[in-house]
Design an enzyme around this catalytic site. Structure first.
Site, PDB file in Angstrom:
ATOM      1  N   ASP A   1       0.780  -1.014  -0.012  1.00 29.25           N
ATOM      2  CA  ASP A   1       0.308   0.356   0.115  1.00 29.25           C
ATOM      3  C   ASP A   1       1.385   1.440  -0.052  1.00 29.25           C
ATOM      4  O   ASP A   1       0.529   2.579  -0.801  1.00 29.25           O
ATOM      5  CB  ASP A   1      -0.613  -0.234   1.159  1.00 29.25           C
ATOM      6  CG  ASP A   1      -2.358  -0.811   0.825  1.00 29.25           C
ATOM      7  OD1 ASP A   1      -2.993  -0.280   1.024  1.00 29.25           O
ATOM      8  OD2 ASP A   1      -2.046  -1.624   1.876  1.00 29.25           O
TER       9      ASP A   1
ATOM     10  N   THR B   1      -6.975  -4.661   0.478  1.00 35.59           N
ATOM     11  CA  THR B   1      -6.377  -4.744   1.169  1.00 35.59           C
ATOM     12  C   THR B   1      -6.464  -6.378   1.549  1.00 35.59           C
ATOM     13  O   THR B   1      -5.785  -7.703   1.494  1.00 35.59           O
ATOM     14  CB  THR B   1      -6.139  -4.423   2.077  1.00 35.59           C
ATOM     15  OG1 THR B   1      -6.028  -2.604   1.633  1.00 35.59           O
ATOM     16  CG2 THR B   1      -4.258  -4.674   2.416  1.00 35.59           C
TER      17      THR B   1
END
Length: 360
Positions: A50, A142
């Site tokens: 990320d 995620t």
């Protein structure tokens, strides 16, 4: 002959998202699904990927358009507080593949740790109503990314609160014929997935991604279906998505004779992708109350792509989604969402309103 509006922005966004998509996919493969994760204040997992993807995206865009603003999901606070995590992110950023270029020059990436941290924090912008603002979600989904399932690398340009450019990389999404189904576990294991893009008023397109570049673009043109409403495939939230009224969703779908739940995807942006590719037909977002809000990066870009492919998106009051509210799309201004093709949109809206009345 002059270029179409936002041609430079689109070209840069395509290359930038492609590089970030390769980075995340290669990182995922290297860990064999054993992804090291941090936990943000809202208890959602954040991976090294990320942070690294956000650093690469903002670095490339800001180098070409230094006056533009940014809104990104991540901040560098955790990296500044945890040197070991920061080191892991920097190792990933510094090893990012040198693929693609823009106007003959390599895409910029941070030259050191401090620049990386500063670049990530450029995504801390608050307003989207005025000027040019790039909205990004470096890894949307995620939780499923960590399982090797579907996720999206998302970038959109807003100008005075209006979506102008949207580019979404889907590194795990296997390319299939138009209308082919999408599932969390239907993964492109050997390749690098696909990318979708759109510019306001210019249509939506899909491309294949590989390790060296992007394949040719194919225009997406969704066809009106001549099917019974009972055959509608709703793309629903995955189990555990507590911010939505699951029972009201069920009431809407079953009132139309459709199967509940329909196709279940965790990533919000992957829901828009499934609609744009014709893999699903309808998406509902019915929050429990008007006090709820959603993040702008979960919707910017994906909504534009579906609309340019021929879809309609409105809130549950029939209004357009206002992207000019800043980091959050507030329920008081835009309560929920309906996304569908024109042939069934009004019927779904009618069923939704009836279900909401019955739930009071």
């Amino acid at each position: 002959m002059s270029s179409p509006p936002y041609a430079r922005e689109l070209a840069l966004a395509l290359q930038t998202v492609h590089r970030a998509s390769l980075l995340t996919k290669q990182f995922l493969r290297s860990l064999s699904n054993n992804v090291a994760a941090e936990t943000k204040t809202d208890d959602s997992p954040v991976t090294i990927a990320d942070f690294a993807a956000q650093a690469l995206i903002i670095s490339a865009i800001s180098a070409v358009f230094p006056s533009d603003g940014f809104i990104g999901e991540e901040s560098a606070t955790a990296l500044r507080e945890k040197p070991s995590l920061c080191s892991n992110v920097w190792n990933l950023v510094s090893s990012a593949p040198q693929v693609g270029d823009f106007e003959g020059e390599a895409l910029r990436k941070p030259k050191g740790v401090q620049e990386m941290l500063d670049v990530i924090d450029l995504g801390a912008g608050e307003q989207t109503a005025k000027g040019r603002v790039w909205v990004l979600d470096p890894v949307d989904g995620t939780a499923t990314f960590m399982k090797g399932q579907q996720y999206a690398v998302c970038l959109a340009l807003l100008v005075d609160g209006v979506q102008k450019v949207g580019v979404i990389g889907c590194p795990n999404l296997r390319r299939s014929p138009a209308g082919g189904k999408i599932h969390e576990d239907l993964v492109d294991v050997e390749g690098y997935g696909i990318m979708l893009s759109a510019v306001e008023g210019q249509g939506a397109f899909v491309r294949g991604m590989d390790a060296k570049g992007l394949e040719g673009a194919e225009r997406i043109e969704l066809k009106e279906k001549n099917v019974d409403l009972s055959e509608l495939d709703f793309v629903d939230a995955a189990p555990g998505w507590s911010s939505l009224s699951q029972e009201t969703h069920r009431a809407v779908e079953e009132s139309l004779g459709a199967k509940w739940p329909g196709t279940q995807l965790w990533s919000q942006q992957m829901k828009y992708i499934s609609l744009a590719l014709g893999a699903t037909d309808v998406m509902l977002r019915i929050p429990p109350s008007r006090d709820r809000w959603t993040q702008v990066w979960d919707h910017a870009g994906g909504q534009l792509i579906f609309q340019e492919a021929g879809g309609i998106i409105k809130d549950l009051d029939g209004g357009a989604i206002d992207m000019g509210q800043g980091r959050k799309i507030h329920g008081q201004r835009n309560f929920g969402t309906i996304a569908a093709l024109p042939w069934c949109f009004e019927r779904v809206m009618e069923a939704t309103k009836k279900a909401l009345e019955c739930s009071k």
